[in-house]
Design a protein around this motif. Sequence first.
Motif, PDB file in Angstrom:
ATOM      1  N   ASP A  79      13.090   5.775   1.027  1.00  0.00           N
ATOM      2  CA  ASP A  79      12.656   6.942   0.248  1.00  0.00           C
ATOM      3  C   ASP A  79      11.237   7.374   0.598  1.00  0.00           C
ATOM      4  OD1 ASP A  79      11.734   4.490  -0.829  1.00  0.00           O
ATOM      5  OD2 ASP A  79      11.301   5.455  -2.758  1.00  0.00           O
ATOM      6  N   VAL A  80      10.575   6.687   1.525  1.00  0.00           N
ATOM      7  CA  VAL A  80       9.177   6.991   1.863  1.00  0.00           C
ATOM      8  C   VAL A  80       9.123   7.730   3.198  1.00  0.00           C
ATOM      9  CG1 VAL A  80       6.891   6.045   2.326  1.00  0.00           C
ATOM     10  CG2 VAL A  80       8.365   4.956   0.623  1.00  0.00           C
ATOM     11  N   PRO A  81       8.740   9.016   3.208  1.00  0.00           N
ATOM     12  CA  PRO A  81       8.584   9.727   4.479  1.00  0.00           C
ATOM     13  C   PRO A  81       7.391   9.168   5.244  1.00  0.00           C
ATOM     14  CG  PRO A  81       8.616  11.239   2.585  1.00  0.00           C
ATOM     15  CD  PRO A  81       8.420   9.865   2.056  1.00  0.00           C
ATOM     16  N   TRP A  82       7.539   9.071   6.571  1.00  0.00           N
ATOM     17  CA  TRP A  82       6.424   8.499   7.315  1.00  0.00           C
ATOM     18  C   TRP A  82       6.157   9.231   8.617  1.00  0.00           C
ATOM     19  CZ3 TRP A  82       7.391   5.771  12.002  1.00  0.00           C
ATOM     20  CH2 TRP A  82       8.711   5.384  12.237  1.00  0.00           C
ATOM     21  N   VAL A  83       4.913   9.046   9.065  1.00  0.00           N
ATOM     22  CA  VAL A  83       4.379   9.672  10.271  1.00  0.00           C
ATOM     23  C   VAL A  83       4.241   8.607  11.345  1.00  0.00           C
ATOM     24  CG1 VAL A  83       2.442  10.968  11.246  1.00  0.00           C
ATOM     25  CG2 VAL A  83       3.069  11.279   8.828  1.00  0.00           C
ATOM     26  N   LEU A  84       4.743   8.897  12.524  1.00  0.00           N
ATOM     27  CA  LEU A  84       4.605   8.010  13.682  1.00  0.00           C
ATOM     28  C   LEU A  84       3.325   8.383  14.415  1.00  0.00           C
ATOM     29  CD1 LEU A  84       5.729   5.948  15.767  1.00  0.00           C
ATOM     30  CD2 LEU A  84       6.975   7.865  16.803  1.00  0.00           C
ATOM     31  N   GLN A  85       2.395   7.440  14.523  1.00  0.00           N
ATOM     32  CA  GLN A  85       1.136   7.716  15.206  1.00  0.00           C
ATOM     33  C   GLN A  85       1.200   7.264  16.652  1.00  0.00           C
ATOM     34  OE1 GLN A  85      -2.450   6.101  13.455  1.00  0.00           O
ATOM     35  NE2 GLN A  85      -3.743   7.482  14.627  1.00  0.00           N
ATOM     36  N   ASP A  86       1.017   8.201  17.556  1.00  0.00           N
ATOM     37  CA  ASP A  86       1.071   7.953  18.998  1.00  0.00           C
ATOM     38  C   ASP A  86      -0.330   8.137  19.567  1.00  0.00           C
ATOM     39  OD1 ASP A  86       1.693   7.730  21.660  1.00  0.00           O
ATOM     40  OD2 ASP A  86       2.687   9.674  21.819  1.00  0.00           O
ATOM     41  N   TYR A  87      -1.068   7.032  19.719  1.00  0.00           N
ATOM     42  CA  TYR A  87      -2.476   7.103  20.130  1.00  0.00           C
ATOM     43  C   TYR A  87      -2.749   6.010  21.162  1.00  0.00           C
ATOM     44  CZ  TYR A  87      -7.494   8.058  19.325  1.00  0.00           C
ATOM     45  OH  TYR A  87      -8.817   8.414  19.452  1.00  0.00           O
ATOM     46  N   PRO A  88      -2.179   6.132  22.367  1.00  0.00           N
ATOM     47  CA  PRO A  88      -2.285   5.046  23.342  1.00  0.00           C
ATOM     48  C   PRO A  88      -3.705   4.768  23.821  1.00  0.00           C
ATOM     49  CG  PRO A  88      -1.283   7.005  24.322  1.00  0.00           C
ATOM     50  CD  PRO A  88      -1.353   7.250  22.849  1.00  0.00           C
ATOM     51  N   LEU A  89      -4.603   5.759  23.785  1.00  0.00           N
ATOM     52  CA  LEU A  89      -5.952   5.528  24.281  1.00  0.00           C
ATOM     53  C   LEU A  89      -6.683   4.483  23.459  1.00  0.00           C
ATOM     54  CD1 LEU A  89      -5.202   8.411  25.485  1.00  0.00           C
ATOM     55  CD2 LEU A  89      -7.652   8.731  25.661  1.00  0.00           C
ATOM     56  N   THR A  90      -6.368   4.400  22.183  1.00  0.00           N
ATOM     57  CA  THR A  90      -6.997   3.411  21.315  1.00  0.00           C
ATOM     58  C   THR A  90      -6.103   2.220  21.038  1.00  0.00           C
ATOM     59  OG1 THR A  90      -8.469   4.997  20.237  1.00  0.00           O
ATOM     60  CG2 THR A  90      -7.887   3.043  18.968  1.00  0.00           C
ATOM     61  N   LEU A  91      -4.813   2.469  20.858  1.00  0.00           N
ATOM     62  CA  LEU A  91      -3.898   1.415  20.430  1.00  0.00           C
ATOM     63  C   LEU A  91      -3.248   0.670  21.597  1.00  0.00           C
ATOM     64  CD1 LEU A  91      -2.227   3.421  17.534  1.00  0.00           C
ATOM     65  CD2 LEU A  91      -3.996   1.661  17.327  1.00  0.00           C
ATOM     66  N   LEU A 150       0.834  -1.204   0.000  1.00  0.00           N
ATOM     67  CA  LEU A 150       0.000   0.000   0.000  1.00  0.00           C
ATOM     68  C   LEU A 150       0.868   1.253   0.000  1.00  0.00           C
ATOM     69  CD1 LEU A 150      -2.734   1.352   0.071  1.00  0.00           C
ATOM     70  CD2 LEU A 150      -2.790   1.024   2.560  1.00  0.00           C
ATOM     71  N   ALA A 151       1.980   1.213   0.722  1.00  0.00           N
ATOM     72  CA  ALA A 151       2.880   2.370   0.738  1.00  0.00           C
ATOM     73  C   ALA A 151       3.421   2.650  -0.654  1.00  0.00           C
ATOM     74  CB  ALA A 151       4.023   2.132   1.721  1.00  0.00           C
ATOM     75  N   ARG A 152       3.873   1.612  -1.353  1.00  0.00           N
ATOM     76  CA  ARG A 152       4.445   1.823  -2.679  1.00  0.00           C
ATOM     77  C   ARG A 152       3.385   2.292  -3.662  1.00  0.00           C
ATOM     78  NH1 ARG A 152       9.329   2.832  -1.662  1.00  0.00           N
ATOM     79  NH2 ARG A 152       9.194   3.392  -3.872  1.00  0.00           N
ATOM     80  N   ALA A 153       2.193   1.702  -3.616  1.00  0.00           N
ATOM     81  CA  ALA A 153       1.128   2.125  -4.533  1.00  0.00           C
ATOM     82  C   ALA A 153       0.741   3.573  -4.286  1.00  0.00           C
ATOM     83  CB  ALA A 153      -0.089   1.209  -4.376  1.00  0.00           C
TER      84      ALA A 153
END
Length: 317
Positions: A132-144, A92-95
């Motif tokens: 080469d893919v920039p990414w976002v770190l999701q920090d959501y402990p209440l759900t995850l 999905l990242a590459r597409a």
Amino acid sequence: MKLTAEAKGTFAIAPTPFQDDGRIDERSIDRLTDFYEQVGCDGVTVLGILGEAPKLDAAEAEQVAVRFVKRAKKMQVIVGVSAPGFATMRSLARASMDAGAAGVMIAPPPSLRTDDQIVGYFKQAAEAIGPDVPWVLQDYPLTLSVVFTPAVIRKIVMDNPNCVMLKHEDWPGLEKISTLRNFQRDGSLRPLSILCGNGGMFLDFEMERGADGAMTGYAFPELLIDVVRLSKEGKRDAAHDLFDAHLPLMRYEQQPGAGLAVRKYVLQKRGIIASSAQRKPGATITPAAKAEVEYLLSRVARIDKRANLQPQSSAAG
């Protein structure tokens, strides 16, 4: 343009529009994308937690991501690629990047428990999607249910040059923002964009603690844009006054399990998506809840006329 650590402003978290029978509604995707651009969003994030991504198969997820990416003209598009396995994540990242996405977002699997497990997981995820893919770190402990300390976030960011943004959704989390910015001041953390979620519930003070903007999905992204702008302009009272007017509706939208139904209902009422349907299993909004939302909209509209959506329910009188 690829995502960088200089990203700021408002990135709307987009719901995935469905038709009443559960099929993906591509026309509503187009209208939703156009709407976000017209009101001034800097970006849009798709297939996040409230994008119902787990209800899509791999082909559908790519279909939704590419549709948003191709429709956006002025906004950066971030695609949530979190998955149980790295093969699905990589595909999905590459597409998405091949279609023109700015970057991707990765959330931790709930099975992670120790700091070493967390750091190791994201190193492997970054390797899977490619340098080469920039990414976002999701920090959501209440759900995850995965808790990142500021030191762990620093370790992940410093170990992975292509991690350029933190989606901050801890609650309480104001001290975490301050700690991360202090790391940057002492030189132990490189530049990092911090955009905040949680439905915007704490955006007023998050901006004052050093956040770069919002990444969340409130049904009035105009409010998020305005609070970010007013905060950056140093207009503290104006930012808080506008924020306070919307806060009861934002709070109502944050109800676990029911919030997405409320958000989709308001977006449908605004004429942006054709149906408020969620793909099953999903909550539906009851007549009583609709009446409460209408009343809340009428109260917001006393301060912000953009919430004056007609026709109003009798409960709003």
